[in-house]
Design a protein around this motif. Sequence first.
Motif, PDB file in Angstrom:
ATOM      1  N   VAL A 131     -68.666  37.092  51.145  1.00 47.49           N
ATOM      2  CA  VAL A 131     -70.123  37.303  51.109  1.00 47.49           C
ATOM      3  C   VAL A 131     -70.598  37.634  49.691  1.00 47.49           C
ATOM      4  N   ALA A 132     -70.000  38.663  49.072  1.00 51.47           N
ATOM      5  CA  ALA A 132     -70.500  39.150  47.778  1.00 51.47           C
ATOM      6  C   ALA A 132     -70.351  38.126  46.667  1.00 51.47           C
ATOM      7  N   GLU A 133     -69.229  37.392  46.653  1.00 51.91           N
ATOM      8  CA  GLU A 133     -68.975  36.466  45.556  1.00 51.91           C
ATOM      9  C   GLU A 133     -69.397  35.024  45.866  1.00 51.91           C
ATOM     10  N   LYS A 134     -69.078  34.567  47.079  1.00 51.42           N
ATOM     11  CA  LYS A 134     -69.252  33.140  47.358  1.00 51.42           C
ATOM     12  C   LYS A 134     -70.595  32.795  48.010  1.00 51.42           C
ATOM     13  N   ILE A 135     -71.161  33.732  48.780  1.00 51.10           N
ATOM     14  CA  ILE A 135     -72.390  33.396  49.512  1.00 51.10           C
ATOM     15  C   ILE A 135     -73.642  33.908  48.797  1.00 51.10           C
ATOM     16  N   ILE A 136     -73.719  35.237  48.569  1.00 52.58           N
ATOM     17  CA  ILE A 136     -74.952  35.748  47.940  1.00 52.58           C
ATOM     18  C   ILE A 136     -74.805  35.999  46.449  1.00 52.58           C
ATOM     19  N   GLY A 137     -73.589  35.967  45.948  1.00 51.69           N
ATOM     20  CA  GLY A 137     -73.388  36.002  44.503  1.00 51.69           C
ATOM     21  C   GLY A 137     -73.821  37.273  43.803  1.00 51.69           C
ATOM     22  N   ILE A 138     -73.650  38.444  44.460  1.00 49.09           N
ATOM     23  CA  ILE A 138     -74.030  39.688  43.779  1.00 49.09           C
ATOM     24  C   ILE A 138     -72.999  40.090  42.725  1.00 49.09           C
ATOM     25  N   VAL A 139     -71.788  39.542  42.833  1.00 44.78           N
ATOM     26  CA  VAL A 139     -70.813  39.656  41.729  1.00 44.78           C
ATOM     27  C   VAL A 139     -70.273  38.252  41.463  1.00 44.78           C
ATOM     28  N   PRO A 140     -69.881  37.981  40.216  1.00 47.92           N
ATOM     29  CA  PRO A 140     -69.419  36.628  39.870  1.00 47.92           C
ATOM     30  C   PRO A 140     -68.182  36.232  40.677  1.00 47.92           C
ATOM     31  N   GLU A 141     -68.112  34.973  41.054  1.00 43.65           N
ATOM     32  CA  GLU A 141     -66.968  34.472  41.814  1.00 43.65           C
ATOM     33  C   GLU A 141     -65.686  34.640  40.998  1.00 43.65           C
ATOM     34  N   GLY A 142     -64.648  35.140  41.648  1.00 47.97           N
ATOM     35  CA  GLY A 142     -63.379  35.367  40.967  1.00 47.97           C
ATOM     36  C   GLY A 142     -63.221  36.772  40.409  1.00 47.97           C
ATOM     37  N   THR A 143     -64.251  37.628  40.567  1.00 48.26           N
ATOM     38  CA  THR A 143     -64.165  39.003  40.047  1.00 48.26           C
ATOM     39  C   THR A 143     -63.026  39.770  40.704  1.00 48.26           C
ATOM     40  N   HIS A 144     -62.876  39.595  42.012  1.00 56.90           N
ATOM     41  CA  HIS A 144     -61.875  40.367  42.758  1.00 56.90           C
ATOM     42  C   HIS A 144     -60.789  39.485  43.358  1.00 56.90           C
ATOM     43  N   GLU A 145     -59.603  40.084  43.486  1.00 55.69           N
ATOM     44  CA  GLU A 145     -58.496  39.455  44.206  1.00 55.69           C
ATOM     45  C   GLU A 145     -58.118  40.387  45.348  1.00 55.69           C
ATOM     46  N   TRP A 146     -58.202  39.877  46.580  1.00 51.58           N
ATOM     47  CA  TRP A 146     -57.963  40.732  47.742  1.00 51.58           C
ATOM     48  C   TRP A 146     -56.575  41.370  47.699  1.00 51.58           C
ATOM     49  N   GLU A 147     -55.601  40.649  47.141  1.00 48.29           N
ATOM     50  CA  GLU A 147     -54.228  41.169  47.080  1.00 48.29           C
ATOM     51  C   GLU A 147     -54.144  42.463  46.263  1.00 48.29           C
ATOM     52  N   LYS A 148     -55.087  42.681  45.345  1.00 48.70           N
ATOM     53  CA  LYS A 148     -55.047  43.871  44.487  1.00 48.70           C
ATOM     54  C   LYS A 148     -55.908  45.016  45.025  1.00 48.70           C
ATOM     55  N   PHE A 149     -56.594  44.798  46.146  1.00 47.63           N
ATOM     56  CA  PHE A 149     -57.349  45.893  46.748  1.00 47.63           C
ATOM     57  C   PHE A 149     -56.364  46.962  47.223  1.00 47.63           C
ATOM     58  N   VAL A 150     -56.830  48.210  47.262  1.00 40.78           N
ATOM     59  CA  VAL A 150     -55.921  49.344  47.500  1.00 40.78           C
ATOM     60  C   VAL A 150     -56.360  50.147  48.728  1.00 40.78           C
ATOM     61  N   PRO A 151     -55.538  50.194  49.774  1.00 39.97           N
ATOM     62  CA  PRO A 151     -55.865  51.037  50.931  1.00 39.97           C
ATOM     63  C   PRO A 151     -55.881  52.510  50.522  1.00 39.97           C
ATOM     64  N   PRO A 152     -56.798  53.310  51.076  1.00 38.42           N
ATOM     65  CA  PRO A 152     -56.854  54.733  50.704  1.00 38.42           C
ATOM     66  C   PRO A 152     -55.546  55.471  50.996  1.00 38.42           C
ATOM     67  N   GLU A 153     -54.845  55.040  52.051  1.00 44.20           N
ATOM     68  CA  GLU A 153     -53.569  55.704  52.379  1.00 44.20           C
ATOM     69  C   GLU A 153     -52.540  55.478  51.263  1.00 44.20           C
ATOM     70  N   GLU A 154     -52.535  54.264  50.708  1.00 39.75           N
ATOM     71  CA  GLU A 154     -51.607  53.970  49.623  1.00 39.75           C
ATOM     72  C   GLU A 154     -51.974  54.737  48.356  1.00 39.75           C
ATOM     73  N   LEU A 155     -53.263  54.785  48.066  1.00 36.97           N
ATOM     74  CA  LEU A 155     -53.715  55.520  46.880  1.00 36.97           C
ATOM     75  C   LEU A 155     -53.419  57.010  47.020  1.00 36.97           C
ATOM     76  N   GLU A 156     -53.659  57.548  48.205  1.00 40.76           N
ATOM     77  CA  GLU A 156     -53.383  58.968  48.456  1.00 40.76           C
ATOM     78  C   GLU A 156     -51.884  59.264  48.299  1.00 40.76           C
TER      79      GLU A 156
END
Length: 284
Positions: free
Chosen positions: A189-214
């Motif tokens: 939604v944010a990158e490909k549909i409504i474009g509120i951030v540029p496409e390619g800004t994020h990689e889902w594989e690098k997102f961090v679950p709060p449990e892992e960060l904690e």
Amino acid sequence: MLTMKRLFSTSHSSVDSKEMRKFQLLAHKWWDEEGEYSALHSMNDIRVPFIRDTLLNMSSNYHLGTPLSGVKILDVGCGGGLLSEPLGRLGASVTGIDPLEDNIRTADQHKSFDPVLAKRIQYKSSSLEEIVEECMETFDVIVASEVVEHVADLEMFIKCCSQVLKPEGSLFITTINKTQLSYVLGIVVAEKIIGIVPEGTHEWEKFVPPEELERLLESNGFSVKTVNGMLYNPLSGSWSWMESTSVNYAMHAVKSGAQGQPSPGDDPSEMEREQPSATAGTTM
């Protein structure tokens, strides 16, 4: 000390060169409130009060008008200074670092418009690990907002944060959870549909679950005090706090004291852990 140098040498860096190339293209866009970084501008409406109120709740003395006076803050991955500037206006002494020289140039230029900020904020083109040796246990507070989902080595990044933070210092992180919902909303939604951030800004594989960060924080000498969910409304362009951490979230952690134990006053009530402060959702 030799081991320390080897651990934080630039041959093994938390900086991801691919991420650097993405942000290089947008270095001149930081202060366009309607542009690619509009969501970060509006995030200040909740992240700045969250940092301010958390710190004031931990402190017995503060100055009216400049409540963070005397507080030394490191803004890691400061970009163009979007978070450094409001923290400086609250009286903090802010050091903003970013590995991209063009980001630092943009940040320096913008702060020069305000003589007060010019005195309170200094920017440096540097990665976190490059300042570890000269800044051991220097800062009262570290903020890493929308940064950890872009680093190459998260555990090394957390270790470096611990090295430059004073005992009982605070670490504030905002980032994106690794869920199916975060993929749909944060990328599709944010990158490909409504474009509120540029496409390619994020990689889902690098997102961090709060449990892992904690887990990473607590295995590196931090005590996690608060985890709050955040919600962005693309129609209003505004952020609000929410109970669910399924997409965006904010975390506050405190480094253990000099004896290796968190100070007694750092142990919050369950209410404090579950909810942001009463004023956290208000604008500055």
